[in-house]
Design a protein around this motif. Sequence first.
Motif, mmCIF file in Angstrom:
data_model
loop_
_atom_site.group_PDB
_atom_site.id
_atom_site.type_symbol
_atom_site.label_atom_id
_atom_site.label_comp_id
_atom_site.label_asym_id
_atom_site.label_seq_id
_atom_site.Cartn_x
_atom_site.Cartn_y
_atom_site.Cartn_z
ATOM 1 N N THR A 1 10.954 11.962 -0.082
ATOM 2 C CA THR A 1 11.449 10.590 0.019
ATOM 3 C C THR A 1 11.188 9.906 -1.314
ATOM 4 N N GLU A 2 12.209 9.258 -1.837
ATOM 5 C CA GLU A 2 12.035 8.501 -3.071
ATOM 6 C C GLU A 2 12.399 7.050 -2.814
ATOM 7 N N VAL A 3 11.559 6.162 -3.330
ATOM 8 C CA VAL A 3 11.808 4.735 -3.154
ATOM 9 C C VAL A 3 11.906 4.099 -4.533
ATOM 10 N N GLY A 4 12.997 3.386 -4.756
ATOM 11 C CA GLY A 4 13.185 2.727 -6.045
ATOM 12 C C GLY A 4 13.726 1.333 -5.842
ATOM 13 N N GLN A 5 13.767 0.574 -6.943
ATOM 14 C CA GLN A 5 14.359 -0.752 -6.846
ATOM 15 C C GLN A 5 15.872 -0.602 -6.757
ATOM 16 N N ALA A 6 16.502 -1.427 -5.949
ATOM 17 C CA ALA A 6 17.924 -1.277 -5.688
ATOM 18 C C ALA A 6 18.729 -1.294 -6.983
ATOM 19 N N ASP A 7 18.308 -2.135 -7.942
ATOM 20 C CA ASP A 7 19.114 -2.281 -9.148
ATOM 21 C C ASP A 7 18.590 -1.431 -10.302
ATOM 22 N N GLY A 8 17.644 -0.539 -10.017
ATOM 23 C CA GLY A 8 17.089 0.251 -11.112
ATOM 24 C C GLY A 8 17.178 1.728 -10.816
ATOM 25 N N LEU A 9 17.036 2.529 -11.857
ATOM 26 C CA LEU A 9 17.116 3.973 -11.663
ATOM 27 C C LEU A 9 15.732 4.571 -11.456
ATOM 28 N N ASP A 10 14.697 3.829 -11.854
ATOM 29 C CA ASP A 10 13.350 4.388 -11.789
ATOM 30 C C ASP A 10 12.886 4.578 -10.356
ATOM 31 N N PRO B 1 0.853 -1.189 0.000
ATOM 32 C CA PRO B 1 0.000 0.000 0.000
ATOM 33 C C PRO B 1 0.898 1.252 0.000
ATOM 34 N N ALA B 2 0.443 2.299 -0.673
ATOM 35 C CA ALA B 2 1.272 3.509 -0.780
ATOM 36 C C ALA B 2 1.609 4.058 0.607
ATOM 37 N N GLY B 3 0.681 3.897 1.553
ATOM 38 C CA GLY B 3 0.944 4.376 2.912
ATOM 39 C C GLY B 3 2.012 3.543 3.609
ATOM 40 N N TYR B 4 2.129 2.274 3.216
ATOM 41 C CA TYR B 4 3.162 1.432 3.811
ATOM 42 C C TYR B 4 4.541 1.818 3.283
ATOM 43 N N VAL B 5 4.622 2.226 2.022
ATOM 44 C CA VAL B 5 5.908 2.685 1.487
ATOM 45 C C VAL B 5 6.347 3.940 2.247
ATOM 46 N N HIS B 6 5.383 4.783 2.595
ATOM 47 C CA HIS B 6 5.700 5.949 3.424
ATOM 48 C C HIS B 6 6.325 5.509 4.752
ATOM 49 N N VAL B 7 5.714 4.488 5.353
ATOM 50 C CA VAL B 7 6.226 3.953 6.622
ATOM 51 C C VAL B 7 7.667 3.458 6.457
ATOM 52 N N LEU B 8 7.935 2.788 5.324
ATOM 53 C CA LEU B 8 9.286 2.268 5.056
ATOM 54 C C LEU B 8 10.317 3.389 4.977
ATOM 55 N N GLY B 9 9.938 4.481 4.312
ATOM 56 C CA GLY B 9 10.912 5.536 4.048
ATOM 57 C C GLY B 9 10.974 6.610 5.114
ATOM 58 N N PHE B 10 9.959 6.689 5.948
ATOM 59 C CA PHE B 10 9.841 7.779 6.924
ATOM 60 C C PHE B 10 11.054 7.934 7.844
ATOM 61 N N PRO B 11 11.631 6.820 8.364
ATOM 62 C CA PRO B 11 12.777 6.993 9.272
ATOM 63 C C PRO B 11 13.959 7.678 8.583
ATOM 64 N N VAL B 12 14.128 7.478 7.283
ATOM 65 C CA VAL B 12 15.248 8.096 6.576
ATOM 66 C C VAL B 12 15.030 9.616 6.514
ATOM 67 N N ALA B 13 13.781 10.025 6.242
ATOM 68 C CA ALA B 13 13.462 11.458 6.248
ATOM 69 C C ALA B 13 13.612 12.031 7.656
ATOM 70 N N MET B 14 13.188 11.236 8.642
ATOM 71 C CA MET B 14 13.315 11.664 10.038
ATOM 72 C C MET B 14 14.780 11.926 10.395
ATOM 73 N N ALA B 15 15.658 11.054 9.877
ATOM 74 C CA ALA B 15 17.078 11.189 10.191
ATOM 75 C C ALA B 15 17.613 12.526 9.673
ATOM 76 N N VAL B 16 17.095 12.955 8.519
ATOM 77 C CA VAL B 16 17.505 14.270 7.994
ATOM 78 C C VAL B 16 17.060 15.371 8.967
ATOM 79 N N MET B 17 15.825 15.258 9.445
ATOM 80 C CA MET B 17 15.275 16.294 10.327
ATOM 81 C C MET B 17 15.916 16.272 11.707
ATOM 82 N N ALA B 18 16.476 15.120 12.081
ATOM 83 C CA ALA B 18 17.069 15.006 13.417
ATOM 84 C C ALA B 18 18.517 15.490 13.441
ATOM 85 N N ARG B 19 19.051 15.871 12.283
ATOM 86 C CA ARG B 19 20.447 16.342 12.238
ATOM 87 C C ARG B 19 20.619 17.614 13.064
ATOM 88 N N GLU B 20 21.816 17.738 13.625
ATOM 89 C CA GLU B 20 22.117 18.933 14.434
ATOM 90 C C GLU B 20 21.982 20.209 13.605
#
Lengths: 306, 438
Positions: free
Chosen positions: A143-152, A74-93
Motif C-alpha cells: 500500500t502506498e499513500v501519497g499526497q493527491a497532487d504530488g508524486l512522492d 501515526p504510521a499505524g493510522y495510515v495503515h488503517v486508512l489504506g487497509f481497505p484498498v489492499a483488502m479489496a485486492v484480496m477480496a477479488r474473485e
Amino acid sequence: MSARREQILPEVPSLTSLYGQAVARSARLMVRRPGPIVARLPEIAYRVDDVRVDQSQLAAYQHLLGEAGTDTLPAGYVHVLGFPVAMAVMAREDFPLPLMGMVHVANHVEQRHPVHAQDVLTVRAWAQNLRAHRSGTQVDLVTEVGQADGLDVLWRGVSTYLAKGKPLKGLALVEAADGSRPAGGRDPEAPLPAVTANWKLGASTGRRYADVSGDRNPIHLTSLSAKLFGFSKAIAHGMYTASRALAAVGPARGDTFAWDVEFAKPVLLPGQVALNLTPTEGGTDYLGWDPRSGKVHFSGSVRPLP
Amino acid sequence: MPSNSSPRRAAVIGSNRIPFGKAGGAYANATNLDMLGAALSGLVARFQLQGERLGDVAGGAVLKHSRDFNMTREAVLGSALSPQTPAFDVQRACGTSLETVTAIANKIALGQIDSGIAAGVDSTSDAPIVVSDRLRRTLIKLSRAKTLPDRLKLVASIRPGDLAPVAPDVAEPRTGLSMGEHQALTTLKWKITREAQDEIALASHKNLAQAYEDGLFDDLITPYRGLVRDESLRSDTSAEKLAKLKPVFGKGLGEGVATMTAGNSTPLSDGAATVLLGTDEWAAERGLPVLAHVVDAEAAAVDFVRGEEGLLMGGAYAVPRLLHRNKLVLADFDFIEIHEAFASTVLTTTAAWADEKFMVSKVGLPPLGRLNPAVLNVAGSSLAAGHPFGATGARIVGTLATLLSRAKQSRPDGGPVRGLISVCAAGGQAVAMILEAA
C-alpha cells in the motif's frame, strides 16, 4: 515485474462489506469445489483519490493507541486508512488465496514523510511476490499513500500474509539461504529481556480497535465469532499490538522511520502482554510476549530510514 | 534589595501538617480540600496569620477531583488568611509540594513576594472515580443535544459496559506497570537485598517513633479527626516481624528474587502538609523565627519508557547535578532526607551515587561516594509516616528545617549546617533541594 493495470475506485471500500463478500465466497468455495486455482496474482493496482482523514476517528485512534494527539498521522493510522484498498485486492474473485483463512505474519512500513491530518491523499494498493512457504503460501500486499497532487510516496506499507496449507502449485519455495528464520527474526531460544511495560488487554480490546480501524474481522470481535474461524477466543489485531509498541517508542522514532513487525503467537483476549523496548543504534527494538507462558507474540523494530 | 546582587534566600519560618492517615482509615471521609484546609488553618493559628494578606499560596494534589480545579484558593478562602491572599495549584506527582516550596521560595528570592505558603495534600480514600470514556462522551453530547429525539437516541446508545466506574490506579500510563512493579525491576538490577530493605523500614519506624518521643513534632503537627500521630507508624515493629512478610512486588521476575513487601513499601495514605516561607525581614517584623533558608533546588527526569533507566531513579541525577552546581559533596550535609517511596528506592539511589561507572557514563559527573547512614532520614520518613503523594515534600521540608535549626543551636559557632532532600516521583521524575540552617 509485469505491468500492472491501475483501476480507480470511487471511494475507500467498506471493510464490513468486503468481509461479507469474503465470508460468502469462502462459503461458496466450501459448497462447490472450484477447479484448479491458478497460482497467479491479479495484475491490477487499485487507486483511490481524494482520501480525507476523519478527524474524530483519528482522535479516537490516537487515544486508544496511546499516540500523541497531534495533527500528524501515526504510521499505524495510515495503515488503517489504506487497509481497505489492499483488502479489496484480496477480496477479488481472481485472488488465488482465501481471504478469511489468511494470517498476517509480518508488516513493514516506511514513513518517508510525515502525513498530516489535513492532507488530501491518494492510496494505491496491489499484491505481489506470491511465493511458497514451508507451511503454505505467502503474499505481500503493498500500500502506498501519497499526497493527491504530488508524486512522492509519503508512506509505504508491505503486509505479508500466509495462507496455511499446501502451497499452491508452480511456486518456488522462497526461504533464507540457510533455511533459518527470516532476517530480523528472533532466536526463539534467547532469554526474555526485562519488562518495560505490561499491557492488560480486556475482552473488548478487539472491538475497541475495530471501532477506530473499521477492521471488524470476526476473529477479533467476540470469542463466539472467533470460534467460527478456529480460535479458542477472540484475538487482538496484530496491527493493534504493533501500533501500541510504536506508540510506546514515542517521539524517539523521529518524523521518518522504518517500522517492522513479525507476528508470532496470537494474543488471546482478555490477556496480558509484556513489552520490552531496547534502544539500539539510532532506533528501538521491541518484543511482546505472554508474561505467563513466555511465548513470544511479536517482535520488531523502529529504525531511521536508510 | 539592590538589583545587582544575587537573589536573597527565602526563609523557612515554620510548618504545620496533620498526622498522615492510612487509606480508608481516620480520614476516610475527609476530602483533599478538607485536609488541606485543616493543615492550613493549623499553620495560620500557629503563626498568628489571621487576616494577613500573604504574597502567594501554592498547593497541589496528585489525585484530584475536577471540581477541585482551584483547590488551594478554595482552601485559602476557607481559612482565616485575608481573602485577598492569592493561590495556585501545582502538580508534580510525589514531588508536588517540594515543587510548591520551590515556587514560593523563588518568588521570594526574586523579590516578587515577601511571604507565602507552600502546601500539598492527597487522599487515596476519597480518590476521584470517573465514568468510562464512552459514557462521558455520551453525557457531554447529551448535555448539548437540543431535541428530545436526539437525547433519546444518545441515551439508547449507552451500553451496560459503559456504566462500569473507572478508579485511578498508580500504574504509569505509558507502561501499565505500577510503581512497585517498576521499582522491583530496579531493585533486581542493583541487586538490593531483602535484609537491606527491611533495615531501612525498621529504621524509619524507630526514628519516627523516637522523634515523636523527643517532641520534634510538637510544633509541627495539628491533630485531626482523632489522629495525633501518623496512622502507619508501628513503633513495636521488629526485624523479625518485617522478615515474615511476603513479597508483593516483583513476583513475576523469577524464583526467589522478589524482595519488596508491604513492610518495606510505602502504604497508601491520606494527609496534608504546609510550610510558611518569607523573607528574614518579614519574619522579624512579626517576631517569627527563621529555621532555615532554601539554598537551591533541581528537578530531573529519566527515560523509563524505553527501559533506559528505572522509573524512580530521578534522584540519582537530580542530586549530583544540584551538588555540582553548589560545589558541595555529600559530606557537607548534616541531614539527608531521601523519600522512602520504597526502602529500595533509597538503596538504589544511594548505590547509584556511589557507582563510578553509573555516575560517569549516565550522569556525566564524578561519583558522590558512600552515604553516611547516620545522617539519613534521622526522624523517619515515608515508610513509617505514610505518603500522601502531594504532601510528602512539605512534610520533609518542615521536619528538616526544624532539625537544622536545632542542630545549629547546639553548635552556634560551628560552620553551616546543611540538609539535602531527594524525592522521586511518577513519570520518571525527581526533585531535590538544599536547605541551610539560619
